[in-house]
Motif scaffolding. Structure first.
Motif, PDB file in Angstrom:
ATOM      1  N   LEU A 155     -19.139 -40.016 -11.444  1.00  0.00           N
ATOM      2  CA  LEU A 155     -19.972 -41.157 -12.720  1.00  0.00           C
ATOM      3  C   LEU A 155     -18.551 -42.049 -13.433  1.00  0.00           C
ATOM      4  N   LEU A 156     -17.834 -40.774 -13.771  1.00  0.00           N
ATOM      5  CA  LEU A 156     -16.470 -41.527 -14.354  1.00  0.00           C
ATOM      6  C   LEU A 156     -15.682 -42.447 -13.838  1.00  0.00           C
ATOM      7  N   SER A 157     -15.574 -42.669 -12.896  1.00  0.00           N
ATOM      8  CA  SER A 157     -15.101 -43.635 -11.955  1.00  0.00           C
ATOM      9  C   SER A 157     -16.009 -44.639 -11.638  1.00  0.00           C
ATOM     10  N   ILE A 158     -16.424 -44.326 -11.658  1.00  0.00           N
ATOM     11  CA  ILE A 158     -17.843 -45.081 -11.208  1.00  0.00           C
ATOM     12  C   ILE A 158     -18.360 -46.418 -12.696  1.00  0.00           C
ATOM     13  N   ALA A 159     -18.013 -45.269 -14.013  1.00  0.00           N
ATOM     14  CA  ALA A 159     -17.958 -46.140 -15.200  1.00  0.00           C
ATOM     15  C   ALA A 159     -16.536 -46.710 -15.421  1.00  0.00           C
ATOM     16  N   HIS A 160     -15.941 -46.555 -15.215  1.00  0.00           N
ATOM     17  CA  HIS A 160     -14.608 -46.600 -15.519  1.00  0.00           C
ATOM     18  C   HIS A 160     -13.843 -48.627 -14.495  1.00  0.00           C
ATOM     19  N   GLU A 161     -14.798 -48.188 -13.204  1.00  0.00           N
ATOM     20  CA  GLU A 161     -14.782 -48.994 -12.608  1.00  0.00           C
ATOM     21  C   GLU A 161     -15.313 -50.799 -12.776  1.00  0.00           C
ATOM     22  N   HIS A 162     -16.805 -50.311 -13.649  1.00  0.00           N
ATOM     23  CA  HIS A 162     -16.980 -51.432 -14.146  1.00  0.00           C
ATOM     24  C   HIS A 162     -17.649 -51.274 -15.114  1.00  0.00           C
ATOM     25  N   ASP A 163     -16.100 -50.837 -16.177  1.00  0.00           N
ATOM     26  CA  ASP A 163     -16.117 -51.690 -17.607  1.00  0.00           C
ATOM     27  C   ASP A 163     -17.363 -51.213 -18.688  1.00  0.00           C
ATOM     28  N   ILE A 164     -17.614 -50.023 -17.876  1.00  0.00           N
ATOM     29  CA  ILE A 164     -18.812 -49.340 -18.745  1.00  0.00           C
ATOM     30  C   ILE A 164     -17.813 -48.083 -19.774  1.00  0.00           C
TER      31      ILE A 164
ATOM     32  N   SER B 201      -9.667 -34.196 -15.379  1.00  0.00           N
ATOM     33  CA  SER B 201      -9.128 -32.681 -15.204  1.00  0.00           C
ATOM     34  C   SER B 201     -10.346 -31.305 -15.959  1.00  0.00           C
ATOM     35  N   VAL B 202     -11.583 -31.860 -16.260  1.00  0.00           N
ATOM     36  CA  VAL B 202     -12.355 -30.933 -16.746  1.00  0.00           C
ATOM     37  C   VAL B 202     -11.379 -30.216 -17.954  1.00  0.00           C
ATOM     38  N   ALA B 203     -10.774 -30.720 -19.159  1.00  0.00           N
ATOM     39  CA  ALA B 203     -10.138 -30.715 -20.758  1.00  0.00           C
ATOM     40  C   ALA B 203     -10.725 -31.100 -21.945  1.00  0.00           C
ATOM     41  N   CYS B 204     -11.455 -31.623 -21.283  1.00  0.00           N
ATOM     42  CA  CYS B 204     -12.062 -32.667 -22.460  1.00  0.00           C
ATOM     43  C   CYS B 204     -13.888 -32.366 -22.312  1.00  0.00           C
TER      44      CYS B 204
ATOM     45  N   ASP C  24     -19.713 -25.705 -13.257  1.00  0.00           N
ATOM     46  CA  ASP C  24     -19.069 -24.885 -12.848  1.00  0.00           C
ATOM     47  C   ASP C  24     -18.641 -24.031 -14.484  1.00  0.00           C
ATOM     48  N   ASP C  25     -17.904 -22.932 -14.533  1.00  0.00           N
ATOM     49  CA  ASP C  25     -17.603 -22.759 -15.915  1.00  0.00           C
ATOM     50  C   ASP C  25     -16.799 -23.402 -17.399  1.00  0.00           C
ATOM     51  N   ASP C  26     -15.601 -23.423 -16.113  1.00  0.00           N
ATOM     52  CA  ASP C  26     -14.903 -24.941 -16.584  1.00  0.00           C
ATOM     53  C   ASP C  26     -15.800 -25.772 -17.738  1.00  0.00           C
ATOM     54  N   GLU C  27     -17.035 -26.576 -16.490  1.00  0.00           N
ATOM     55  CA  GLU C  27     -17.554 -27.622 -16.595  1.00  0.00           C
ATOM     56  C   GLU C  27     -18.575 -27.123 -18.419  1.00  0.00           C
ATOM     57  N   ASN C  28     -19.256 -25.749 -18.310  1.00  0.00           N
ATOM     58  CA  ASN C  28     -19.877 -25.256 -18.931  1.00  0.00           C
ATOM     59  C   ASN C  28     -18.835 -24.913 -20.412  1.00  0.00           C
ATOM     60  N   ASP C  29     -17.829 -24.549 -20.571  1.00  0.00           N
ATOM     61  CA  ASP C  29     -16.854 -24.552 -21.581  1.00  0.00           C
ATOM     62  C   ASP C  29     -16.763 -25.550 -22.240  1.00  0.00           C
ATOM     63  N   MET C  30     -16.635 -27.009 -21.673  1.00  0.00           N
ATOM     64  CA  MET C  30     -16.758 -28.515 -21.987  1.00  0.00           C
ATOM     65  C   MET C  30     -17.373 -28.730 -22.777  1.00  0.00           C
ATOM     66  N   LEU C  31     -18.788 -28.710 -21.684  1.00  0.00           N
ATOM     67  CA  LEU C  31     -20.165 -29.016 -22.507  1.00  0.00           C
ATOM     68  C   LEU C  31     -20.267 -28.387 -23.831  1.00  0.00           C
ATOM     69  N   ASP C  32     -20.170 -27.312 -24.132  1.00  0.00           N
ATOM     70  CA  ASP C  32     -20.326 -26.968 -25.678  1.00  0.00           C
ATOM     71  C   ASP C  32     -20.224 -27.155 -26.223  1.00  0.00           C
ATOM     72  N   MET C  33     -18.768 -27.777 -26.003  1.00  0.00           N
ATOM     73  CA  MET C  33     -17.743 -29.113 -27.505  1.00  0.00           C
ATOM     74  C   MET C  33     -18.879 -30.243 -27.176  1.00  0.00           C
TER      75      MET C  33
ATOM     76  N   SER D 259     -27.094 -32.526 -19.938  1.00  0.00           N
ATOM     77  CA  SER D 259     -26.127 -32.745 -20.359  1.00  0.00           C
ATOM     78  C   SER D 259     -25.505 -32.443 -19.278  1.00  0.00           C
ATOM     79  N   ARG D 260     -24.606 -33.057 -18.417  1.00  0.00           N
ATOM     80  CA  ARG D 260     -23.341 -32.890 -17.275  1.00  0.00           C
ATOM     81  C   ARG D 260     -22.003 -34.084 -18.082  1.00  0.00           C
ATOM     82  N   LEU D 261     -20.874 -33.146 -17.395  1.00  0.00           N
ATOM     83  CA  LEU D 261     -19.560 -34.422 -17.582  1.00  0.00           C
ATOM     84  C   LEU D 261     -19.956 -35.403 -16.402  1.00  0.00           C
ATOM     85  N   GLY D 262     -19.830 -35.859 -16.500  1.00  0.00           N
ATOM     86  CA  GLY D 262     -19.402 -37.419 -15.788  1.00  0.00           C
ATOM     87  C   GLY D 262     -18.509 -37.169 -14.751  1.00  0.00           C
ATOM     88  N   CYS D 263     -17.627 -36.553 -14.786  1.00  0.00           N
ATOM     89  CA  CYS D 263     -16.291 -36.661 -14.385  1.00  0.00           C
ATOM     90  C   CYS D 263     -16.595 -35.708 -12.943  1.00  0.00           C
ATOM     91  N   GLN D 264     -18.015 -34.843 -13.423  1.00  0.00           N
ATOM     92  CA  GLN D 264     -18.330 -33.707 -12.035  1.00  0.00           C
ATOM     93  C   GLN D 264     -19.008 -34.070 -11.858  1.00  0.00           C
TER      94      GLN D 264
END
Length: 174
Positions: free
Chosen positions: A82-91, A100-103, A122-131, A139-144
């Protein structure tokens, strides 16, 4: 005494080390030629370059703003995120860490029926979603979120704000 130090130093610096062998001049030329042409053994990856599907053949994704108003409907390929798609279409989906699942700046809110079709975060995504700002049960991270055919028609809602911990959580040095 000074002369003996100089002599000993010359002997140490002039003697080649027997265990080290220098590469042949032909292998040095080959290495330099490859380096000059920028030939690498790993595949080249260009960030943000997706192949858009032919109209009517891709997986449809509907991006809504925080109020539920449709921002844009786009088509994408299976395996795109979803993140790459959004960037490709200027969203306007930030993605400060470039996937990189760091934000949590690519946080999206999915409808329950599509959220349930995705693998568990996964755990990394859940850790970032907590913030993430305005976190919900779907909720999900678009990059995942990687697209599959069964996600055709998915609605991804952009939250009203994002929280970038590197910028927002940084303590002032003054």
């Amino acid at each position: 005494m000074l002369a003996s130090r100089i002599t000993a130093k010359r002997v140490l610096t002039c003697r080649p080390t027997p265990s080290l062998s220098l590469p042949s001049s032909s292998s040095r030329r080959t290495f330099n030629a490859l380096r000059a042409r920028n030939i690498h053994s790993s595949p080249r990856v260009q960030h943000g370059h997706l192949t858009r599907p032919e109209p009517g053949t891709g997986i449809k994704i509907h991006f809504n703003d925080a109020k539920g108003t449709l921002v844009k409907t786009v088509e994408a390929n299976e395996g795109d995120d979803l993140l790459s798609i959004a960037h490709e279409h200027d969203i306007d989906l930030e993605g400060a860490c470039e996937g990189s699942v760091a934000c949590s700046t690519c946080h999206v809110i999915l409808t329950p029926e599509y959220y349930d079709l995705l693998p568990e975060p996964d755990d990394d995504e859940n850790d970032m979603l907590d913030m993430a700002f305005a976190l919900t049960d779907t909720s999900r991270l678009g990059c995942q979120v990687k697209l599959t055919r069964e996600l055709d028609g998915m609605v991804a809602t952009l939250p009203s704000a994002t929280r970038n911990m590197f910028v927002d959580g940084k303590k002032s040095s003054h």
